[in-house]
Design an enzyme around this catalytic site. Structure first.
Site, PDB file in Angstrom:
ATOM      1  N   ASP A  16      -0.296   7.063  -3.268  1.00 29.90           N
ATOM      2  CA  ASP A  16      -1.504   6.791  -4.046  1.00 29.90           C
ATOM      3  C   ASP A  16      -1.804   7.893  -5.045  1.00 29.90           C
ATOM      4  OD1 ASP A  16      -2.052   4.352  -2.941  1.00 29.90           O
ATOM      5  OD2 ASP A  16      -3.687   5.025  -1.653  1.00 29.90           O
TER       6      ASP A  16
ATOM      7  N   HIS B 232       0.856  -1.183   0.000  1.00 29.13           N
ATOM      8  CA  HIS B 232       0.000   0.000   0.000  1.00 29.13           C
ATOM      9  C   HIS B 232       0.891   1.231   0.000  1.00 29.13           C
ATOM     10  CE1 HIS B 232      -4.119  -1.364   0.046  1.00 29.13           C
ATOM     11  NE2 HIS B 232      -3.831  -2.284   0.961  1.00 29.13           N
TER      12      HIS B 232
END
Length: 379
Positions: free
Chosen positions: A160, A130
C-alpha cells in the site's frame, strides 16, 4: 488557505479512496500542496472520518460522482489543478466521464495519477486484491519468512505505502516538474505490484551476485544470518541486530562478551548455532538493559519498540519525529526541508465537512454551490 512547504502553489484533486491513494495525497499535502478530497458525503466506512490520520492536511468535499453534473464539477476543478489522484479499478473513471482523455481536454497540463494494485492492463488488472496479494505477486512476500515458516505480511507497509503511495507521489511530482517545462500532462500508472517489485531490487542484486543462495529464511536479510536478526529479551521484549559490516559485528561481540574467534561471521553452515549463542546472551537481560548498553554503540543494535512506544524514544523526541496535533500524537511530515518544511495544518475531516469553503476557494460561487447541493451533486 495558508500553505507551507516545498509544494506550496501545487493544486491536486483527490478522488476519495482507501489505502495508498489517500497516503500519497497526504504526502503531497504535508509538503504544502493544496489537495481537495472529493468523497461520498456518507463516507466509505474504511478510509473516511476524523480518525484517519492519512486524511490530514486537506479538506473534504462531499460529492456523488454518479449524479448528473458531478463530472462537470470535477472537470472544472481539474481545470485549475496540477494533478489528479484516483484509485478505482481500470475503466471506472472513464465510465464516470472523468478518464484521462476527458480531463486532458479540459486541462492538457494536468498530471493524472492512477493508483491500482495490478496496473491499468494485464491479466489481473480487473481482479480485486489487497496489499498482501500485490506483494505476493511481486515476489516480496515470498522472501519474508523464517526458515520453515510461512510468509509473514509486513502490515500493509510494503504494498500500500512503499510500493504504492510513495511511487504514486514520486510519479506525480516528476510529472508536474516535466509538465511545467513541456506544457503537457500525462498519465502516471502507479501499480503496487510494480512498485513493490522495484523495492526488491536489492534481493535480485544479491541473488545475481551469489550472496542470496539459500531458501527463504536462510539468507542475509531474511533472518538467516545471526548478525541480522531479532532476539527475545529476558522480559519478553526484543532487540534488533543488524551488524552487517565487520567492524560493527566485532563491536557487537565485544558488548555481548562473546569471543570473536568462536563466532565466524560468514560461516553460513554455523549461522543457526551462532544464532543460538547470541539468543542465549540477549535472553539474559531485559530490553531496557540492552537498550542502555547497545543503542549508543557502533554495533547496529537497538531495542524494538511498539508504535505506541516509539514517540517517547529520546531520539524521536529530540528530532520531533512525532508530533501532537489536534490532540492526537502522529508521525510528523517527512522528509525535512531546511527552508520550506512540511507542516501539520488541518486535522482529518469528516466526509463533506468543507464542501462549501473548499469549492469556494477553488472558484465555485455560492450560488453554484447551492445549485449543486439542490441537485444532489454535493453534500
Amino acid at each position: 488557505m495558508a500553505q507551507a512547504g516545498p509544494l506550496e502553489g501545487v493544486r491536486v484533486v483527490e478522488i476519495g479512496s482507501i489505502g495508498p491513494g489517500p497516503f500519497a495525497a497526504m504526502l503531497l499535502a504535508d509538503m504544502g500542496a493544496d489537495v481537495v478530497r472529493l468523497e461520498r458525503p456518507a463516507g466509505d466506512g474504511l478510509g473516511s472520518g476524523a480518525w484517519n490520520l492519512t486524511n490530514r492536511n486537506r479538506r473534504s468535499v462531499g460529492i456523488d460522482l454518479k449524479a448528473d453534473g458531478a463530472a462537470e464539477l470535477v472537470l472544472r476543478l481539474c481545470a485549475g489543478a496540477d494533478a489528479l489522484i484516483e484509485g478505482f479499478r481500470p475503466g471506472v473513471m472513464e465510465r464516470l466521464g472523468l478518464g484521462p482523455e476527458a480531463v486532458h481536454a479540459r486541462n492538457p497540463r494536468l498530471v493524472y495519477g492512477r493508483m491500482t494494485g495490478y496496473g491499468q492492463e494485464g491479466p489481473l488488472s480487473q481482479v480485486a486484491g489487497h496489499d498482501v496479494n500485490y506483494i505476493a505477486v511481486a515476489g516480496a512476500l515470498g522472501a519474508m519468512r523464517r526458515s520453515g515458516e510461512r510468509p509473514l505480511p509486513p502490515l500493509n507497509l510494503v504494498g500500500d505505502y512503499g510500493g504504492g503511495a510513495m511511487f504514486l507521489a514520486f510519479g506525480l511530482v516528476c510529472g508536474i516538474v516535466e509538465a511545467r517545462a513541456s506544457g503537457r500532462g500525462q498519465v502516471v500508472d502507479a501499480a503496487m505490484v510494480d512498485g513493490t517489485a522495484v523495492l526488491t531490487t536489492i534481493v535480485h542484486a544479491l541473488r545475481a551476485g551469489g550472496q542470496w543462495p539459500g531458501a527463504p529464511g536462510e539468507n542475509l536479510l531474511d533472518s538467516g544470518a545471526h548478525f541480522y536478526e531479532v532476539y527475545e529479551t529476558a522480559d519478553g521484549e526484543h532487540v534488533a541486530v543488524g551488524a552487517i559490516e565487520p567492524q560493527f559485528y566485532a563491536r557487537l561481540l565485544e558488548l555481548l562478551e562473546l569471543p570473536a574467534e568462536e563466532m565466524p561471521q560468514h560461516d553460513r553452515a554455523r549461522w543457526p548455532e551462532l544464532k543460538e549463542r547470541i539468543a542465549a546472551v540477549i535472553g539474559s537481560r531485559t530490553r531496557a538493559e540492552w537498550a542502555e548498553l547497545l543503542e549508543g554503540e557502533e554495533a547496529c543494535a537497538t531495542a524494538v519498540y511498539r508504535p505506541e512506544e516509539a514517540p517517547a524514544h529520546p531520539h524521536n523526541v529530540a528530532r520531533s519525529t512525532f508530533a501532537e496535533f489536534a490532540g492526537v500524537v502522529q508521525p510528523a511530515p517527512a522528509p525535512r526541508f531546511s527552508r520550506t518544511p512540511g507542516t501539520l495544518r488541518i486535522p482529518p475531516r469528516q466526509p463533506g465537512a468543507d464542501t462549501d469553503a473548499a469549492l469556494a476557494e477553488w472558484g465555485v460561487s455560492a450560488d453554484e454551490i447551492a445549485g449543486l447541493r439542490d441537485a444532489g451533486v454535493v453534500g
